[in-house]
Design an enzyme around this catalytic site. Structure first.
Site, PDB file in Angstrom:
ATOM      1  CG  ASP A 397       0.236   6.718   4.421  1.00 55.18           C
ATOM      2  OD1 ASP A 397       0.185   5.339   4.814  1.00 55.18           O
ATOM      3  OD2 ASP A 397       1.262   7.196   3.912  1.00 55.18           O
ATOM      4  CD  GLU A 400      -1.342   0.777   8.878  1.00 53.11           C
ATOM      5  OE1 GLU A 400      -0.623   1.495   9.022  1.00 53.11           O
ATOM      6  OE2 GLU A 400      -1.796   0.600   7.561  1.00 53.11           O
ATOM      7  CG  ASP A 470       5.742   2.751   4.395  1.00 47.45           C
ATOM      8  OD1 ASP A 470       5.248   3.041   3.142  1.00 47.45           O
ATOM      9  OD2 ASP A 470       5.597   3.072   5.446  1.00 47.45           O
TER      10      ASP A 470
END
Length: 817
Positions: A397, A400, A470
């Site tokens: 997760d 980035e 998300d």
């Protein structure tokens, strides 16, 4: 700030004798105070480098891994033009103004730089003198282009767009596009970049670089361009067979008993399932963020949890992040070598209350994934804490990574490779690559499988499947996912998925009598349609917050929503032989799972910008239902970048909905072939829009004439049965082939040639199906098996099915159907 705009028309005519020199890969020239180097990496891939004269430009690409081939290259000068011609491509350098043009070998124009289109502007990058750079090109007026990554703008062609490319939660940027003309362009820069397409020019502009560096590749068509991009940046490994089954997840299972209980419930219900995912906080509080250890007392016996999941014939992924809390061992070790960034990241508070209580900052810091020693440390803890427990894969997760409370000075943060600004967009490539490379180094028995939230060019080589972040639970968001996945795939990265149902779903809980959005018809309809779409993506994974996603939350067997969910999952499992064989063609033949229709029907102008249909593999046209048919659409807004938005717009509740009524939607069938309705076998000519009948239980699917489609057994998990007694559907109307691929399903022996293939060939004129001799072998392979052959035959407007059952023992067989 002094600006150097190297307009290459200013110098007049120069002596041509000393203007260029040949190199072992091409040529180098000096034009108007600009150094220009053209390097042929292969006969169809060219690298272009430009930098100011008197400076040096040495760069090791993070994305490109190809070593230049020895290319037969003809170099000839015609007046002011220098022509470099290989068997596939001609690159023309104007020695007077520095303009570069790319053409086919026969001289047909592909792409031109804009004259005076290169600029270098002096820039101070955290104390280092460098440049802000830009290069402009001129495209044809009606020339569609595709790619640029995962974009949430709902568009397929990216013409007339201005896009600021800095990795974030739901937009994953790849500085690459390809054209319908059969070429691609990779802008090899990792700093914040702006892509801008106007009527006058198409440009990339990047904040930091010592020079311009881009690759031009010609493939002839979209598949050829994808092949070129993978040739340049890395090939795609095989994923385990079990990754193509159904995955259940949510934010988050709060105990090991809950997690194992979900798998048990699926087994009791007889609904197929291959994977379960444990999200965050199994490590405990936020100060222990990403400890890679089970410090939460609700996970008191983690090895038993892993073993219980495996005994239920399922697999487990677990959440790991790119950041660490201050109480973790990793934090202390990384901090000791200066490998932690001081930028705002998630979670901001040590308190788990919402909104974050900033009186108690979490102290969580992102690690320097550019630093090889830091990647070693990351893997060392991951290996000891989780991989040693036989966990099957990684949910990486915030790759980035999350960058909250942004301050301009954050970009000055020092990394192993320079400022954070300089290498910003390549962070996911480095952190995902670090895990992949380390696991491959220690184990050949378990294929790397990574689920990641971000990506950059070259990430396909790391066994990673990228999801779209998300995103909100809305019809608009669902519609956006189709072109998002297609454009990402057109960048050469084939593995993509989205949170089925959307992540932020809180609005569907409001005004509903039991507080569960899973009973709200508005969410039920959206979830079913998203799930049906998800069955035709490379990973079928249900996930989100606020509304539970397990099938039993939606009702019980015999009810339309429950049955629709179960049928979508079972449809996915019936296609496993097709999926796994397609996966092999992705690895072995540079193919693509999600195929924008322009890839196969570029002569049909109606599909050049079609953002709501696609091919899945080579045979199946997918036309998802992406508009509400039974309930009103609810507009839902959320800010994915700032985290958990609890203030979603209030959704509407409806009392009763009759999900048993038939509905309809328009579907366009591309020209140039005949199509068959997957469900009814009704035949349609391509090049027309039809009104397709739909139910809540079906997704419109059409099979291309000439297709050979294998359908697998009814199973509860991917490896439950070997592929005996496969149904082989042959769709007449054109010649066709299909190669069934099999191996040991979860190791790297296939790279040593340990696998088997059987090729089915259909001759439409002779009505003859030929099954080849089996090629290759692997331990546990079926020595003999049954094939149930069915021909879907055009007969007026309807189709009839004729079938034959054969025993196949590995020898060639021909059948008249």
């Amino acid at each position: 700030m002094k600006q150097f705009l190297f307009f290459l028309l200013l110098t007049g005519v120069l002596s041509t004798k000393a203007q260029y020199q040949k190199t072992h890969t091409g040529v180098r020239a000096t034009v108007n105070q600009t150094e220009i180097e053209i390097q042929f990496y292969s006969s169809n891939i060219v690298r272009v480098l430009k930098w100011p004269s008197g400076k040096t430009f040495i760069k090791q690409s993070l994305s490109a891994v190809k070593i230049p081939e020895k290319v037969s290259l003809k170099v000839a000068q015609k007046g002011e033009e220098l022509l470099l011609t290989s068997k596939d491509l001609q690159t023309v350098l104007n020695l007077k103004n520095g303009h570069i043009a790319f053409k086919k070998a026969d001289g047909h124009s592909l792409l031109n730089e804009k004259p005076a289109g290169a600029t270098f502007t002096e820039f101070n990058d955290a104390g280092t003198k460098t440049y802000t750079i830009s290069q402009s090109f001129v495209l044809e007026k009606e020339e569609p282009i595709y790619g640029l990554g995962i974009l949430q703008n709902g568009k397929l062609s990216q013409r007339n767009q201005k896009i600021r490319m800095v990795q974030n939660n739901t937009w994953d940027f790849v500085t690459f596009f390809q054209s319908v003309k059969g070429y691609g362009l990779f802008w090899d820069n990792y700093s914040p970049t702006t892509f801008n397409d106007t009527v006058d020019e198409t440009s990339f502009s990047s904040e930091v670089a010592d020079g311009i560096d881009y690759y031009f590749m010609y493939g002839g068509n979209a598949d050829g361009v994808v092949s070129g991009m993978r040739n340049l940046t890395g090939q795609v490994p095989m994923f385990p067979l079990w990754t193509y089954g159904f995955w259940q997840s949510k934010e988050r299972y709060k105990s090991q008993a809950e997690l194992v209980g979900v798998v048990k419930k699926y087994r009791e219900l007889g609904v197929p399932l291959d994977g379960i995912i444990q999200d965050w906080q199994y490590w405990g509080n936020n100060y222990l963020w990403n400890a890679m250890d089970f410090l939460n007392p609700e996970f008191s016996n983690p090895q038993k949890m892993v073993d219980d999941v495996h005994q239920l014939n399922a697999h487990l992924l677990i959440s790991i992040w790119s950041s660490f809390g201050p109480a973790t061992k990793q934090y202390r070790k990384l901090d000791s070598i200066g490998a932690l960034f001081n930028i705002g990241t998630w979670p901001e508070s040590g308190s788990e209350t919402w909104p974050p209580n900033m009186d108690y900052p979490s102290g969580v810091r992102v690690y320097d994934a550019y630093n090889p020693k830091a990647r070693d440390i990351y893997w060392d803890f991951l290996n000891k804490g989780l991989f040693s427990r036989n966990i099957d894969g990684w949910w990486m997760d915030s790759t980035e990574p999350d960058h909250l409370s942004f301050k301009p000075s954050d970009m000055d943060t020092k990394t192993y490779l320079g400022s954070f600004r300089k290498v910003r967009n390549a962070y996911p490539l480095m952190t995902v690559g670090g895990v992949s490379d380390h696991q491959r180094a220690v184990s050949a028995d378990k294929r790397v499988f990574i689920l990641t939230r971000s990506a950059f060019a070259g990430q396909q080589r790391y066994g990673a499947n990228t999801w779209s972040g998300d995103i909100t639970s809305s019809w608009e968001s669902l519609r956006n996912q189709i072109p998002a996945g297609l454009n990402f795939s057109l960048c050469g990265i084939p593995y993509w998925n989205s949170d089925i149902g959307g992540f932020f779903a809180g609005s569907y809980n409001k005004n509903w009598n039991d507080g569960s959005g899973a009973k709200n018809p508005l969410f039920q309809e959206l979830y079913v349609r998203w799930l049906q779409f998800g069955a035709f993506t490379p990973m079928m994974r249900s996930h989100g917050t606020d509304v539970p996603r397990e099938i039993y939350q939606f009702g019980k067997k015999g009810e339309p929503i429950y049955d629709a969910i179960e049928n979508a999952i079972k449809l996915r499992y019936s296609l496993l032989p097709y999926l796994y064989s397609t996966a092999r063609s992705v690895t072995d033949k540079q193919s693509t799972f999600m195929r924008a229709l322009v890839m196969d029907f570029s002569q049909d102008k109606k599909v050049l910008d079609m953002n709501n249909e696609y091919l899945f593999g080579s045979s199946i046209l997918v036309a998802p239902v992406i508009n509400a048919q039974y309930t009103p659409e609810t507009i839902v807004k959320a800010n994915e970048e700032t985290g958990w938005n609890r203030n979603l717009i209030k959704g509407n509740a409806v009392d009763t909905v009759n999900f048993r009524l038939p509905k309809s939607k328009k579907v366009y069938l591309p020209s140039g072939t005949v199509w068959y309705d997957f469900w009814t076998s009704q035949k349609y000519n391509g090049g027309q829009e039809i009104e397709a009948t739909t139910t809540i239980n079906t997704i419109p699917l059409y099979i291309k004439a000439g297709s050979i489609l294998p359908l697998g057994p009814d199973v509860q998990y991917a490896n439950e049965q070997k592929w005996d007694n496969l149904e082989i559907r042959v769709y007449e109307g054109a010649n066709g082939t299909f190669t069934l691929y099999e191996d040991e399903n979860d190791n790297y022996n296939y790279e040593k040639g340990i696998h088997a293939t059987i090729t089915f060939s259909w001759n439409d004129r002779r009505e003859m199906l030929t099954i080849s001799a089996r090629s290759g072998s692997f331990p546990g392979m079926l020595s003999k098996r049954k094939f149930n052959i069915k021909k879907v035959k055009a007969n007026g407007t309807m189709a009839v099915t004729a079938g034959k059952e054969i025993l196949y023992v590995g020898e060639p067989v021909s059948l008249k159907l």
